[in-house]
Write a protein that holds these residues in place. Sequence first.
Motif, PDB file in Angstrom:
ATOM      1  N   ALA A  71       0.805  -1.225   0.000  1.00  0.00           N
ATOM      2  CA  ALA A  71       0.000   0.000   0.000  1.00  0.00           C
ATOM      3  C   ALA A  71       0.836   1.273   0.000  1.00  0.00           C
ATOM      4  N   LEU A  72       0.356   2.211  -0.768  1.00  0.00           N
ATOM      5  CA  LEU A  72       0.840   3.594  -0.663  1.00  0.00           C
ATOM      6  C   LEU A  72      -0.095   4.309   0.310  1.00  0.00           C
ATOM      7  N   LEU A  73       0.487   4.918   1.364  1.00  0.00           N
ATOM      8  CA  LEU A  73      -0.326   5.635   2.346  1.00  0.00           C
ATOM      9  C   LEU A  73      -0.185   7.145   2.159  1.00  0.00           C
ATOM     10  N   ILE A  74      -1.298   7.833   2.232  1.00  0.00           N
ATOM     11  CA  ILE A  74      -1.304   9.297   2.266  1.00  0.00           C
ATOM     12  C   ILE A  74      -2.013   9.671   3.565  1.00  0.00           C
ATOM     13  N   GLY A  75      -1.360  10.510   4.381  1.00  0.00           N
ATOM     14  CA  GLY A  75      -1.940  10.744   5.704  1.00  0.00           C
ATOM     15  C   GLY A  75      -1.894  12.172   6.173  1.00  0.00           C
ATOM     16  N   GLY A  76      -2.796  12.465   7.080  1.00  0.00           N
ATOM     17  CA  GLY A  76      -2.853  13.785   7.727  1.00  0.00           C
ATOM     18  C   GLY A  76      -3.753  13.692   8.944  1.00  0.00           C
ATOM     19  N   PHE A 131      -1.114  10.872  18.917  1.00  0.00           N
ATOM     20  CA  PHE A 131      -1.703   9.696  19.565  1.00  0.00           C
ATOM     21  C   PHE A 131      -1.890   8.537  18.581  1.00  0.00           C
ATOM     22  N   GLY A 132      -2.686   8.788  17.544  1.00  0.00           N
ATOM     23  CA  GLY A 132      -3.033   7.694  16.630  1.00  0.00           C
ATOM     24  C   GLY A 132      -1.844   7.172  15.847  1.00  0.00           C
ATOM     25  N   SER A 133      -0.989   8.057  15.381  1.00  0.00           N
ATOM     26  CA  SER A 133       0.152   7.603  14.576  1.00  0.00           C
ATOM     27  C   SER A 133       1.168   6.857  15.418  1.00  0.00           C
ATOM     28  N   SER A 134       1.351   7.278  16.686  1.00  0.00           N
ATOM     29  CA  SER A 134       2.320   6.549  17.522  1.00  0.00           C
ATOM     30  C   SER A 134       1.784   5.166  17.887  1.00  0.00           C
ATOM     31  N   ALA A 135       0.453   5.046  17.995  1.00  0.00           N
ATOM     32  CA  ALA A 135      -0.118   3.717  18.247  1.00  0.00           C
ATOM     33  C   ALA A 135       0.115   2.819  17.036  1.00  0.00           C
ATOM     34  N   ALA A 136      -0.171   3.345  15.856  1.00  0.00           N
ATOM     35  CA  ALA A 136       0.016   2.551  14.636  1.00  0.00           C
ATOM     36  C   ALA A 136       1.487   2.216  14.411  1.00  0.00           C
ATOM     37  N   ARG A 176      -1.232  -3.211  13.104  1.00  0.00           N
ATOM     38  CA  ARG A 176      -1.434  -4.024  11.898  1.00  0.00           C
ATOM     39  C   ARG A 176      -1.686  -3.156  10.665  1.00  0.00           C
ATOM     40  N   GLN A 177      -2.099  -1.902  10.867  1.00  0.00           N
ATOM     41  CA  GLN A 177      -2.404  -1.038   9.717  1.00  0.00           C
ATOM     42  C   GLN A 177      -1.156  -0.748   8.876  1.00  0.00           C
ATOM     43  N   LEU A 178       0.004  -0.785   9.493  1.00  0.00           N
ATOM     44  CA  LEU A 178       1.211  -0.448   8.731  1.00  0.00           C
ATOM     45  C   LEU A 178       1.843  -1.669   8.062  1.00  0.00           C
ATOM     46  N   GLU A 179       1.261  -2.846   8.325  1.00  0.00           N
ATOM     47  CA  GLU A 179       1.750  -4.046   7.617  1.00  0.00           C
ATOM     48  C   GLU A 179       1.461  -3.867   6.125  1.00  0.00           C
ATOM     49  N   GLY A 180       2.437  -4.087   5.319  1.00  0.00           N
ATOM     50  CA  GLY A 180       2.217  -3.941   3.878  1.00  0.00           C
ATOM     51  C   GLY A 180       2.364  -2.521   3.364  1.00  0.00           C
ATOM     52  N   ALA A 364       8.685   3.872  12.299  1.00  0.00           N
ATOM     53  CA  ALA A 364       8.260   2.474  12.184  1.00  0.00           C
ATOM     54  C   ALA A 364       8.923   1.792  10.987  1.00  0.00           C
ATOM     55  N   GLY A 365       9.771   2.532  10.271  1.00  0.00           N
ATOM     56  CA  GLY A 365      10.531   1.916   9.190  1.00  0.00           C
ATOM     57  C   GLY A 365       9.860   2.001   7.825  1.00  0.00           C
ATOM     58  N   ILE A 366       8.769   2.747   7.708  1.00  0.00           N
ATOM     59  CA  ILE A 366       8.106   2.906   6.419  1.00  0.00           C
ATOM     60  C   ILE A 366       8.763   4.074   5.677  1.00  0.00           C
ATOM     61  N   PRO A 367       9.214   3.877   4.442  1.00  0.00           N
ATOM     62  CA  PRO A 367       9.782   5.005   3.679  1.00  0.00           C
ATOM     63  C   PRO A 367       8.766   6.148   3.619  1.00  0.00           C
ATOM     64  N   THR A 368       9.218   7.319   4.009  1.00  0.00           N
ATOM     65  CA  THR A 368       8.309   8.450   4.242  1.00  0.00           C
ATOM     66  C   THR A 368       8.888   9.721   3.646  1.00  0.00           C
TER      67      THR A 368
END
Lengths: 412, 412
Positions: A71-76, A131-136, A176-180, A364-368
Amino acid sequence: MALTPSRTVEELTELRELTGDEEGAQRVAWTDTWVRAREWLSGKLEPLGVEEETDEAGNQWFTLAGASDRALLIGGHIDSVPNGGWLDGALNVVAGVEVLRRIAEEGEPPLTVRLVNWADEEGARFGRSLFGSSAAAGSMADQEELRARRDADGNPLPDALARQGVDLDNALDARRQLEGAAAYLELHIEQGPVLESLDLPLGVVLGTFGVERHQITFRGQAAHAGSTPMDKRRDALAAAAKLALEIREIAKRTGEGAVCTMGSCVTRPGIVTSVVETCTVLLDQRHLDASKLAGMLAEAQEAGERFASEEDVEVEWEKVWSIEPILFDPELIELADEAVREVSGTSHRLPSGPLHDAAEVARAGIPTVMLFVQSLRGLSHTKLEDTKPEHLEQSVEALDRLASKTLAKLAG
Amino acid sequence: MALTPSRTVEELTELRELTGDEEGAQRVAWTDTWVRAREWLSGKLEPLGVEEETDEAGNQWFTLAGASDRALLIGGHIDSVPNGGWLDGALNVVAGVEVLRRIAEEGEPPLTVRLVNWADEEGARFGRSLFGSSAAAGSMADQEELRARRDADGNPLPDALARQGVDLDNALDARRQLEGAAAYLELHIEQGPVLESLDLPLGVVLGTFGVERHQITFRGQAAHAGSTPMDKRRDALAAAAKLALEIREIAKRTGEGAVCTMGSCVTRPGIVTSVVETCTVLLDQRHLDASKLAGMLAEAQEAGERFASEEDVEVEWEKVWSIEPILFDPELIELADEAVREVSGTSHRLPSGPLHDAAEVARAGIPTVMLFVQSLRGLSHTKLEDTKPEHLEQSVEALDRLASKTLAKLAG
């Protein structure tokens, strides 16, 4: 229908009217206004047929399935501080809607594309940001401590979260959301004056600063302002004043965007008729390079000792907080540079002083990578926060091009 | 019976036991403990057959009639701050008792000799120092304002005075006490470190410093500590820090005992994540020479403007208070020098940083001089205030010799 960046500006205006008042944006996380903003966001994405899900940390995910599960993630984040600005956080999710529309229209993408609206980036109500991003990201290490937090009205954090269906005990299951996840992109207003001073609409963010925050106390001797000769004084303020000036030299010598700030100075007894006995200051130092940051801290400590010795006072350092620098992905930085150049002719790379959800994802190791769009007068966290509409439109276009380039690279 | 300086130390100890507790002296003016101290003083002087009188401002006068109506005055104050020291003020009145004993024993003096215990030198209860001496000097100009003053418990000043038989409306009638006064002598602890650092027991006071007191506000721009590059800042604290250091150079350049003190520094917003927008400091400057004092103020103002300009901030000066220097009488200074040299071998002339009742008497045109005796560690206004017994005894002897010399000169 092609990408329509002007629609993003219109939708941001709509959101402002729905969730702001004459004092500014009021989308404080875990409040009814925040819930209204999230429902508004769902409504915008519903026509695309994307799958919506809220995870265990309250993050809101919209998934456009692709040929691959990667997955490609776009976030805010759609939450704001109280009396906040209309763009901080919301710009990215609303721009992301427009990018998702464009991708969806073109048929099944090579990778899955997901838009995430992180829960409670600002930490405005309970003092816990990201909060949410550190949990993920799995980096939330303070659940125990969070259990005891209360807002200004005395409401416990766990109760406020439970009202929105979030169980603090399970928040880390959001991992688990960041898997993949293959890459993460975030667009944000700069919240600083750099792009405006360079007259550039857009910039590419290299990473978020590491921060060293200390409270420094100088202790001298109270003495009568009239009867104590200058050479008999042990003046705590004098030592602190020297340090207040020296930290600027340290930042200058270190360079590469280094910043050092003395934001508070408290004097005791603090009366006009006495030499200052105790002077307590707060020092904030930031750099993108961990070793340079450590060097700046060491220089400040050495200077503090030297000034204390010169003024015959004691000095004590106490760490308030620190975080390592978080660097973004070099290949994504290149792609972001290309995208920005295509849209506005010139790119500029800069570090981010403030933290962002992107920092948690990168940890978390995701290229960002992040894009910054110019902030007028560098203002943020106020209703005066603003960006020119043409710059907002360019930022949507740059995010879209970056998404295309990233998808192409990941699929290739 | 000759002068017995050791008796003064014994009597001061007696007074301490009568009017102090484990926190220090409690002889706050207009309180029952203060009244007890005044009654104690009366009791000490009663055997001498002196005439006692309390004037319209509450000052306690003991008059030993001489061959002439012209009077030599010896003055001090038995009142203290709360939790104060045993010597501040009381030393002089108790030493004065001993001097009066010696003079009375020798028969009718050539001039009338009067001991005065000034009312409320400290202003500890109502914030108005030098009450009784300013009334007698005719310089009390704030009766209207004093009418509205209250102590920490809400008691109006006029009521507290009335309880001790003092009618604020008539206080200035105390002026008649200085008619016929030919000279005024006052002994006081130094309350500073100069004599101790010179290893001298006694010094001669040249006058009281003039004081210029200002509040200075620097106004810059709050800006995010992380996202605002160093060269884009308008840091109010930086300008204030430069001034905090420069005032020391100004004092050094001016010399002759000049002192400059920045006793308070307040920063706004005063948080670790923001450049300081507003920094308000208090500046106290003192000198014995009016033109040098004016020069120090002008230098500080020029420096403040320069630093504000360098830091791109605004600066505003507001006068808090000022008083002219008050110089003591040159001939009495010579006599005091002689007296000190005879007692301790070496004299030293120094200005007084704190104000004293003697300044009010000098302002009224009465030739005045003060003697200082060494303070241990420069401490005062605390139970830690102390002076070696042998120095206290030497101070009584010096005051006695100064009284003799002054009487001889005035009679001659």
